[in-house]
Design an enzyme around this catalytic site. Structure first.
Site, PDB file in Angstrom:
ATOM      1  N   LEU A 262      -3.452  -7.410   4.498  1.00 43.18           N
ATOM      2  CA  LEU A 262      -1.986  -7.446   4.538  1.00 43.18           C
ATOM      3  C   LEU A 262      -1.346  -6.256   3.841  1.00 43.18           C
ATOM      4  O   LEU A 262      -0.201  -6.326   3.399  1.00 43.18           O
ATOM      5  CB  LEU A 262      -1.471  -8.748   3.898  1.00 43.18           C
ATOM      6  CG  LEU A 262      -2.105 -10.032   4.421  1.00 43.18           C
ATOM      7  CD1 LEU A 262      -1.571 -11.235   3.658  1.00 43.18           C
ATOM      8  CD2 LEU A 262      -1.857 -10.202   5.907  1.00 43.18           C
ATOM      9  N   CYS A 263      -2.063  -5.145   3.717  1.00 45.12           N
ATOM     10  CA  CYS A 263      -1.535  -3.945   3.056  1.00 45.12           C
ATOM     11  C   CYS A 263      -1.049  -4.257   1.645  1.00 45.12           C
ATOM     12  O   CYS A 263      -0.030  -3.727   1.191  1.00 45.12           O
ATOM     13  CB  CYS A 263      -0.417  -3.314   3.884  1.00 45.12           C
ATOM     14  SG  CYS A 263      -0.973  -2.607   5.447  1.00 45.12           S
ATOM     15  N   ASN A 264      -1.765  -5.139   0.961  1.00 44.34           N
ATOM     16  CA  ASN A 264      -1.435  -5.484  -0.413  1.00 44.34           C
ATOM     17  C   ASN A 264      -2.740  -5.625  -1.196  1.00 44.34           C
ATOM     18  O   ASN A 264      -3.188  -6.733  -1.488  1.00 44.34           O
ATOM     19  CB  ASN A 264      -0.630  -6.792  -0.461  1.00 44.34           C
ATOM     20  CG  ASN A 264      -0.039  -7.076  -1.828  1.00 44.34           C
ATOM     21  OD1 ASN A 264      -0.677  -6.851  -2.849  1.00 44.34           O
ATOM     22  ND2 ASN A 264       1.186  -7.575  -1.856  1.00 44.34           N
TER      23      ASN A 264
ATOM     24  N   THR B 158       0.825  -1.209   0.000  1.00 42.30           N
ATOM     25  CA  THR B 158       0.000   0.000   0.000  1.00 42.30           C
ATOM     26  C   THR B 158       0.861   1.261   0.000  1.00 42.30           C
ATOM     27  O   THR B 158       0.499   2.276  -0.622  1.00 42.30           O
ATOM     28  CB  THR B 158      -0.938   0.002   1.217  1.00 42.30           C
ATOM     29  OG1 THR B 158      -1.749  -1.169   1.179  1.00 42.30           O
ATOM     30  CG2 THR B 158      -1.826   1.224   1.226  1.00 42.30           C
TER      31      THR B 158
END
Length: 948
Positions: A481-483, A210
């Site tokens: 997961l910030c993806n 992110t």
């Protein structure tokens, strides 16, 4: 079967090597052979000393077949076992880790840590060496000329050079800028590019973190590359073509060296290909490599400056565990964009004027002098020197760590892939890129991304998996997961679906993890330098224990007996004046008011953190169970005492007025007096805050957490029961007869919910006004717990924190455990107590005869690990949640099933909108001993509730 002679072979007929059952079959055939070979103690002691307390079967299941492979296991002899295992393990698995864990990582003695991609763990000797360094030396602020400051400056520059050499970066061609972490490094690069006249073009890979994606908001134009092939085509296109029209002076292309979601490793050749392109536009494109995930377990070689990225960001805490520090590594030939940064801070300018002539001169020395604004975190940088020392001493090199973690990841991937339900369906859906292989460290890092399904193919809630893992002390990460690109691709989520999920209430960290029939997040298991085979075996056994169906989950059917239950009565009433603190049992001699918000005085108060204003709960502060409020109705006060030890300066008891006198909330000197906004279960409410220092000091001392007391008295409420509970006579239907304790439960598909007729107000409770449990269900649960674990004690009702406990009169054989799953309403007949199991109802009190109170049963109560907190000692334990998870779990995955997944016990209730059956205006009251009529779906109890 006898053991084979020395050098002989044993063959196993009809061995289906692709089937999960083959593993168990193989172990049964080979255990006698292996146990007779002296190689097993040798292998265990040399390579797996941490498994010395494990029984043989887990060793065979998780170690030997994983190394040799099932095909090799089918033909065994002593020399082959010793030779093959030794050759396979010697260059890969670091057997010293088991010893190191005991000496260097005492925090892992009772834990399984599988979240190294977030941060790895720091060794004890690192903290000790760093502390000695700080104690023995005087380090001053480096922006000074004193001897202590010069010492700090010298040590910083030494560490900077050491960090460059750690990545084989020649200081002649590279400089290193210390930053807070990888994200801070990304922002620093962005600051340089965004100040270009005309802006900049930005391209990023879909598998980016992110923090890389966020750069696009400052770009003039941007493009997301959907896969590696698009990047290759973009780089190799001759002449250069792009769908974007940007003709500015610079462009930036960013991507991760390793996906932080599934661990796949991306090509490191792209920066060099861009730089060597003969196309003029390519030479405008700078490269930004996010190496944070890669370097946590794998070396990064920047020795060839012509092929290296222009900018590389990383976080040292992912490599060493400590200190919390990051770096931006810059090719000196590519540093020009950063020099255009407009901002300057202390230490990066030579002189500044502040009058009418706004003038300044930036430093013209090394790049890091121009970019390191303000005072560096010099103590952390000096600690990094100790981190390099200890890391090398314990593990040798990142190359050795890479081999060790690759070996473990391959074993974990293989074991999870083998898991099958009784019907042959896989338990784990593993998200692995087709181009990567767990046997090849160049293409795959030590991360497993997965979700779980039951034997009906229904998704299992990651929140429920994490609750169970918490009880078992297994740590991993779940969610997006910030993806966002990786999650969307893996879960096949289109942008419109992600927007719909947000509108439906999905937020980062909440439990809405199955929406529209799809998961919204992923379970991530990541291994590190100090991971070992015990960690791998423990997680596989965890999945096998709770999520592998040994018998097929029942198809969605509803088992409902007919007729209303008439032999129920109110066994006890409990209120919790202060949310998440101890209970106060209503005396059996009192009639207790029942309001639309619940029982009188129930959860009118709560404790909030003085900083965040968020309500505290036993989930994070178990000692709240030791706070015991009690109502003194005659005195008109709430007395609160703490069952633990308090400092001598703090009284053992405080007194809170029950009246709505505003005086306790008024303090003109307080920053927040009167009504203040607080956050309760995700809702923001305006509640009265007590400004008394004595009240705040009492609770702060009791919980060792800075907190204070707030109150939300009855009245027009801004809070209502959760949306999935606001329904009329339609609930999540659970099976009436629970499955065997060894089978994870799968509950029937609920009927569609009709439009909500009205909202149910609540005060500070989590979801509904009233929580009811059945004594019969509790007895049944305790029977299972004590049968499966003879050393377990029966679970008291107090752990479920119910307001109303209902019991059944008559013989136990006539009891109906979990019949509450089918209830739609409860009719309470006041003042008709049952004195004993065989007694007849007493004559009703004339003044209240005929006034029946109706409660709507909203839905089953979804449970969390808070039920494992002993309400008398505040100690955590495993039961009853473990047994409930095996017998009372419902898996989600279907359309329209939001919030209908989880582990259930008890039911949510609310006062019916019609109030009393006869429409009377009398105050509604409930009393211990009152008779209760439970109405099931489809029953018609009209005209029958007061006749007996």
């Amino acid at each position: 079967m006898d053991a084979p002679p020395e050098g002989g072979e044993t063959h196993f007929p009809n061995l289906d090597l692709d089937a999960s059952a083959a593993r168990a079959n193989l172990v049964l055939h080979t255990r006698r052979i292996l146990s007779s070979l002296d190689c097993i103690p040798h292998i265990r002691l040399k390579y797996f000393p941490g498994l010395d307390h494990f029984p043989d079967v887990p060793f065979f299941l998780h170690v030997v077949p994983g190394v040799l492979g099932l095909a090799t296991m089918a033909t065994l002899n002593r020399s082959r076992v010793i030779g093959t295992l030794g050759r396979a393990l010697e260059p890969c698995y670091n057997g010293d880790v088991d010893r190191l864990r005991h000496e260097e990582y005492p925090m892992l003695n009772d834990s399984v840590y599988l979240d190294h991609a977030s941060t790895t763990l720091y060794p004890k000797s690192l903290i000790e060496q760093s502390s000695r360094d700080l104690i023995q030396n005087l380090f001053g602020n480096p922006h000074s000329g004193s001897p202590s400051s010069q010492l700090s400056t010298r040590r910083i520059e030494d560490v900077r050079l050491r960090a460059l050499r750690f990545f084989h970066a020649d200081p002649e061609y590279f400089d290193l800028v210390f930053v807070a972490g990888a994200t801070a490094g990304i922002k620093l690069v962005m600051d340089g590019f965004k100040d270009y006249p005309g802006g900049f073009w930005y391209g990023y890979h879909w598998d980016a973190h992110t923090s890389l994606i966020g750069v696009r908001e400052n770009a003039t134009e941007h493009r997301c590359f959907a896969n590696d092939e698009e990047v290759d085509d973009w780089i190799q296109a001759q002449p250069f073509t792009t769908p974007l029209s940007h003709n500015g002076p610079v462009a930036l292309f960013a991507y991760p060296a390793q996906s932080n979601l599934n661990g796949r490793r991306l090509p490191l050749s792209w920066p060099g290909l861009l730089r060597s392109s003969c196309d003029s536009y390519h030479r405008k494109v700078y490269s930004l490599l996010d190496a944070a995930a890669l370097v946590s377990t794998s070396p990064l070689d920047l020795s060839d400056a012509s092929q290296a990225p222009d900018f590389t960001v990383l976080s040292f805490y992912k490599i060493f565990g400590y200190p919390d520090l990051g770096a931006l590594v810059v090719r000196k030939d590519s540093s020009h964009p950063l020099s255009r940064r407009r901002y300057f801070g202390g230490g990066t300018v030579e002189m500044v004027t502040c009058t009418s002539d706004n003038w300044h001169i930036k430093k013209q020395g090394s790049l890091h002098e121009q970019l390191e604004d303000g005072t560096l975190p010099f103590h952390s940088i000096i600690a990094l020197d100790s981190a390099f020392d200890v890391h090398e001493k314990l593990f040798g090199s990142l190359g050795r760590i890479s081999s060790h973690t690759s070996f473990l990841a391959s074993r974990l991937y293989r074991d999870l892939s083998f898991l099958r339900h009784v019907n042959g369906l896989p338990v784990c859906t593993i998200y692995k890129d087709p181009s990567s292989s767990y046997e090849d460290g160049l293409t795959q890092g030590p991360i497993i991304a997965l979700n779980l399904r039951n034997s009906n193919g229904r998704w299992i809630s990651n929140a429920e998996v994490e609750k169970l893992a918490t009880i078992k002390n297994i740590q991993f990460r779940t969610g997006g997961l910030c993806n966002p690109g990786g999650v969307a691709s893996s879960l096949d989520l289109a942008p419109w679906e992600m927007k719909r999920n947000f509108s439906a209430g999905q937020r980062c960290g909440n439990e809405d993890d199955i929406l529209g029939g799809k998961p919204t997040g992923i379970i991530r298991l990541s291994l590190g330098a100090m991971s070992n085979m015990r960690d791998v075996a423990a997680f596989v056994q965890f999945v096998e224990e709770f999520f592998v169906d040994r018998q097929r989950c029942p198809e969605p059917t509803v088992s409902v007996s007919s007729g209303a239950i008439r032999n129920l009565y109110v066994e006890s009433l409990h209120i919790y004046p202060i949310k998440s603190c101890g209970a106060w049992q209503v005396p059996s001699s009192l009639d207790w008011d029942l309001r639309s918000e619940g029982l009188a005085w129930d959860r009118e108060w709560c404790l909030v953190h003085q900083g965040t204003r968020a309500a505290l709960s036993q989930k994070r502060v178990p000692r709240m169970a030791l706070i015991h409020p009690s109502l003194d109705l005659e005195g008109g006060v709430l007395r609160v005492r703490y069952a633990g030890q308090l400092p001598s300066s703090v009284p053992n008891e405080i007194v809170i007025l029950l009246s709505d006198d505003p005086t306790p909330f008024q303090d003109p000197t307080a920053q927040c007096s009167g009504m203040c906004s607080s956050r309760v279960c995700g809702d923001f409410v305006s509640a009265h805050t007590y400004t008394s220092p004595q009240i705040a000091a009492f609770f702060t001392a009791a919980l060792s957490t800075p907190c204070t007391l707030v109150r939300l008295p009855p009245g027009p409420s801004s809070r209502h029961s959760k949306p999935h509970l606001q329904r009329s006579k339609h609930r999540i239907q659970l099976i009436a007869s629970p499955p065997a304790p060894s089978i994870p439960g799968a509950f029937p598909t609920p009927p569609p919910s009709p439009p909500t007729p009205h909202e149910t107000p609540i005060l500070l409770s989590n979801e509904s006004p009233i929580l009811t449990i059945s004594r019969s269900s509790l007895k049944h649960l305790n029977q299972i717990i004590t049968q499966t674990s003879p050393y377990s004690k029966p679970i008291p009702a107090s752990v479920f924190r119910a307001n109303i406990i209902l019991a059944q009169s008559g013989p136990e054989s006539n009891e109906n455990p979990y019949d509450e799953d089918n209830w739609t309403a409860l009719h309470i007949l006041p003042n008709k107590p049952l004195g004993s199991e065989n007694s007849t109802p007493a004559t009703p009190t004339p003044a209240l005869s005929g006034h029946t109170i109706e409660l709507n049963v909203l839905a089953p109560c979804r449970r969390c690990q808070m039920v494992c907190i002993d309400q008398t000692t505040a100690e955590r334990r495993e039961e009853p949640f473990l047994t409930l998870a095996k017998t009372r779990r419902r898996d989600g995955g279907g359309e329209g099933e939001r919030a209908q997944k989880g582990v259930f016990f008890g039911v949510h209730c609310a006062l019916s909108a019609t109030g009393e059956k006869d429409g009377g205006e009398r105050r509604r009251r409930i009393r211990v001993g009152d008779r209760v009529l439970a109405v099931r779906e489809g029953d018609d109890a009209e005209g029958e509730v007061v006749e007996d």
